[in-house]
Design a protein around this motif. Structure first.
Motif, PDB file in Angstrom:
ATOM      1  N   TYR A  72      32.289  51.438  41.970  1.00 59.17           N
ATOM      2  CA  TYR A  72      33.371  52.205  42.582  1.00 59.17           C
ATOM      3  C   TYR A  72      33.832  53.254  41.570  1.00 59.17           C
ATOM      4  O   TYR A  72      33.984  54.416  41.897  1.00 59.17           O
ATOM      5  CB  TYR A  72      34.524  51.269  42.966  1.00 59.17           C
ATOM      6  CG  TYR A  72      35.708  51.994  43.554  1.00 59.17           C
ATOM      7  CD1 TYR A  72      35.780  52.229  44.915  1.00 59.17           C
ATOM      8  CD2 TYR A  72      36.749  52.455  42.748  1.00 59.17           C
ATOM      9  CE1 TYR A  72      36.864  52.912  45.465  1.00 59.17           C
ATOM     10  CE2 TYR A  72      37.831  53.124  43.285  1.00 59.17           C
ATOM     11  CZ  TYR A  72      37.881  53.355  44.632  1.00 59.17           C
ATOM     12  OH  TYR A  72      38.945  54.038  45.170  1.00 59.17           O
TER      13      TYR A  72
ATOM     14  N   HIS B  15      19.267  48.826  50.075  1.00 59.38           N
ATOM     15  CA  HIS B  15      20.493  49.436  49.565  1.00 59.38           C
ATOM     16  C   HIS B  15      20.698  50.879  50.019  1.00 59.38           C
ATOM     17  O   HIS B  15      21.800  51.405  49.940  1.00 59.38           O
ATOM     18  CB  HIS B  15      20.539  49.312  48.050  1.00 59.38           C
ATOM     19  CG  HIS B  15      20.433  47.873  47.628  1.00 59.38           C
ATOM     20  ND1 HIS B  15      19.763  47.477  46.516  1.00 59.38           N
ATOM     21  CD2 HIS B  15      20.893  46.734  48.219  1.00 59.38           C
ATOM     22  CE1 HIS B  15      19.821  46.167  46.420  1.00 59.38           C
ATOM     23  NE2 HIS B  15      20.488  45.690  47.443  1.00 59.38           N
TER      24      HIS B  15
ATOM     25  N   HIS C 290      27.679  47.822  43.733  1.00 54.02           N
ATOM     26  CA  HIS C 290      27.734  49.283  43.690  1.00 54.02           C
ATOM     27  C   HIS C 290      28.976  49.697  42.901  1.00 54.02           C
ATOM     28  O   HIS C 290      30.061  49.166  43.138  1.00 54.02           O
ATOM     29  CB  HIS C 290      27.811  49.849  45.120  1.00 54.02           C
ATOM     30  CG  HIS C 290      27.628  51.316  45.186  1.00 54.02           C
ATOM     31  ND1 HIS C 290      26.386  51.894  45.323  1.00 54.02           N
ATOM     32  CD2 HIS C 290      28.518  52.336  45.111  1.00 54.02           C
ATOM     33  CE1 HIS C 290      26.525  53.207  45.354  1.00 54.02           C
ATOM     34  NE2 HIS C 290      27.809  53.500  45.212  1.00 54.02           N
TER      35      HIS C 290
ATOM     36  N   ARG D 255      23.808  45.274  38.260  1.00 55.30           N
ATOM     37  CA  ARG D 255      24.171  46.694  38.202  1.00 55.30           C
ATOM     38  C   ARG D 255      24.429  47.025  36.735  1.00 55.30           C
ATOM     39  O   ARG D 255      25.165  46.325  36.050  1.00 55.30           O
ATOM     40  CB  ARG D 255      25.426  46.952  39.042  1.00 55.30           C
ATOM     41  CG  ARG D 255      25.939  48.364  38.986  1.00 55.30           C
ATOM     42  CD  ARG D 255      24.963  49.418  39.420  1.00 55.30           C
ATOM     43  NE  ARG D 255      24.730  49.372  40.852  1.00 55.30           N
ATOM     44  CZ  ARG D 255      24.027  50.274  41.502  1.00 55.30           C
ATOM     45  NH1 ARG D 255      23.483  51.292  40.862  1.00 55.30           N
ATOM     46  NH2 ARG D 255      23.840  50.175  42.788  1.00 55.30           N
TER      47      ARG D 255
ATOM     48  N   PHE E 165      23.532  51.591  52.635  1.00 55.64           N
ATOM     49  CA  PHE E 165      24.937  51.579  52.215  1.00 55.64           C
ATOM     50  C   PHE E 165      25.418  53.013  52.018  1.00 55.64           C
ATOM     51  O   PHE E 165      24.836  53.770  51.247  1.00 55.64           O
ATOM     52  CB  PHE E 165      25.059  50.801  50.903  1.00 55.64           C
ATOM     53  CG  PHE E 165      26.435  50.750  50.321  1.00 55.64           C
ATOM     54  CD1 PHE E 165      27.413  49.971  50.901  1.00 55.64           C
ATOM     55  CD2 PHE E 165      26.746  51.451  49.174  1.00 55.64           C
ATOM     56  CE1 PHE E 165      28.687  49.899  50.354  1.00 55.64           C
ATOM     57  CE2 PHE E 165      28.009  51.386  48.614  1.00 55.64           C
ATOM     58  CZ  PHE E 165      28.980  50.611  49.202  1.00 55.64           C
TER      59      PHE E 165
ATOM     60  N   TYR F 205      24.295  42.895  46.763  1.00 61.22           N
ATOM     61  CA  TYR F 205      24.268  44.275  46.290  1.00 61.22           C
ATOM     62  C   TYR F 205      25.569  44.592  45.570  1.00 61.22           C
ATOM     63  O   TYR F 205      26.651  44.270  46.068  1.00 61.22           O
ATOM     64  CB  TYR F 205      24.075  45.219  47.479  1.00 61.22           C
ATOM     65  CG  TYR F 205      24.065  46.691  47.093  1.00 61.22           C
ATOM     66  CD1 TYR F 205      23.154  47.183  46.172  1.00 61.22           C
ATOM     67  CD2 TYR F 205      24.976  47.569  47.652  1.00 61.22           C
ATOM     68  CE1 TYR F 205      23.152  48.524  45.820  1.00 61.22           C
ATOM     69  CE2 TYR F 205      24.973  48.913  47.313  1.00 61.22           C
ATOM     70  CZ  TYR F 205      24.054  49.389  46.390  1.00 61.22           C
ATOM     71  OH  TYR F 205      24.058  50.706  46.041  1.00 61.22           O
TER      72      TYR F 205
END
Length: 190
Positions: free
Chosen positions: A48, A110, A46, A2, A113, A44
């Motif tokens: 926050y 993804h 992601h 990421r 999600f 995965y």
């Protein structure tokens, strides 16, 4: 992996999940800022917010084989990583779902999600497997698969103070349909 601003967050896996925070401000000379080693792995990542990352993957247990770098995958694992001190990332919350055999489409798609920070909400599809300990005489082996028991969505609350908590789960299948799905899921394409 990421990418957020001039940083990259990357995970790899053998027996444990090394979570790397990498400075990319000089693309010619990237620098590893911090490493966190924890059981399991994340498929995965992601964001926050600027200093916290959500990871979704599998829990894992070291197979204990000195001759092989090997671990037994377990159920789904959600992690919340705090990278406020980027030199020392920490896992501030984790939530495990199910036993070995549990799966989620989020691990390879993804778009499955759903995250809404304002509502403190995460929704993920789950194919749940749970171990019936009565089938074992003594300890359950780390490589034991659970039996299929549920197909639907898990709805979780997530905030920085309390971490993950289960709000509920939803399925569109009745008990009869769930039973048939459990019997057929590995033999017929859906």
């Amino acid at each position: 992996a990421r990418f957020i601003g001039e940083r990259a967050y990357i995970v790899t896996f053998k027996k444990i999940d090394p979570f790397f925070a990498i400075d990319l401000s000089n693309p010619e000379d990237p620098e590893v800022l911090g490493i966190l080693k924890i059981p399991g792995y994340s498929d995965y990542l992601h964001p926050y917010d600027e200093t916290h990352i959500i990871g979704i993957g599998k829990e894992a247990i070291d197979a204990g084989d000195e001759n092989r770098d090997f671990a037994w995958y377990q159920g789904i694992k959600l992690s919340l990583f705090d990278v406020t001190d980027v030199d020392n990332p920490i896992e501030i919350s984790k939530f495990n779902i199910g036993d070995r055999g549990t799966d989620s489409e989020v691990l390879y798609e993804h778009k499955a999600f759903l995250f809404d920070k304002e509502k403190e909400l995460i929704v993920i599809p789950i194919s749940l497997h749970e171990i019936d300990e009565s089938k074992y005489n003594g300890d359950v082996p780390d490589n034991a698969y659970g039996d299929f028991v549920f197909e639907g969505a898990y709805v979780l609350n997530l905030n920085l103070e309390d971490g993950f908590s289960l709000l509920g789960r939803i399925t569109h299948l009745d008990d009869n349909e769930l039973g048939k799905l459990g019997e057929e899921r590995y033999y017929y394409p859906s």
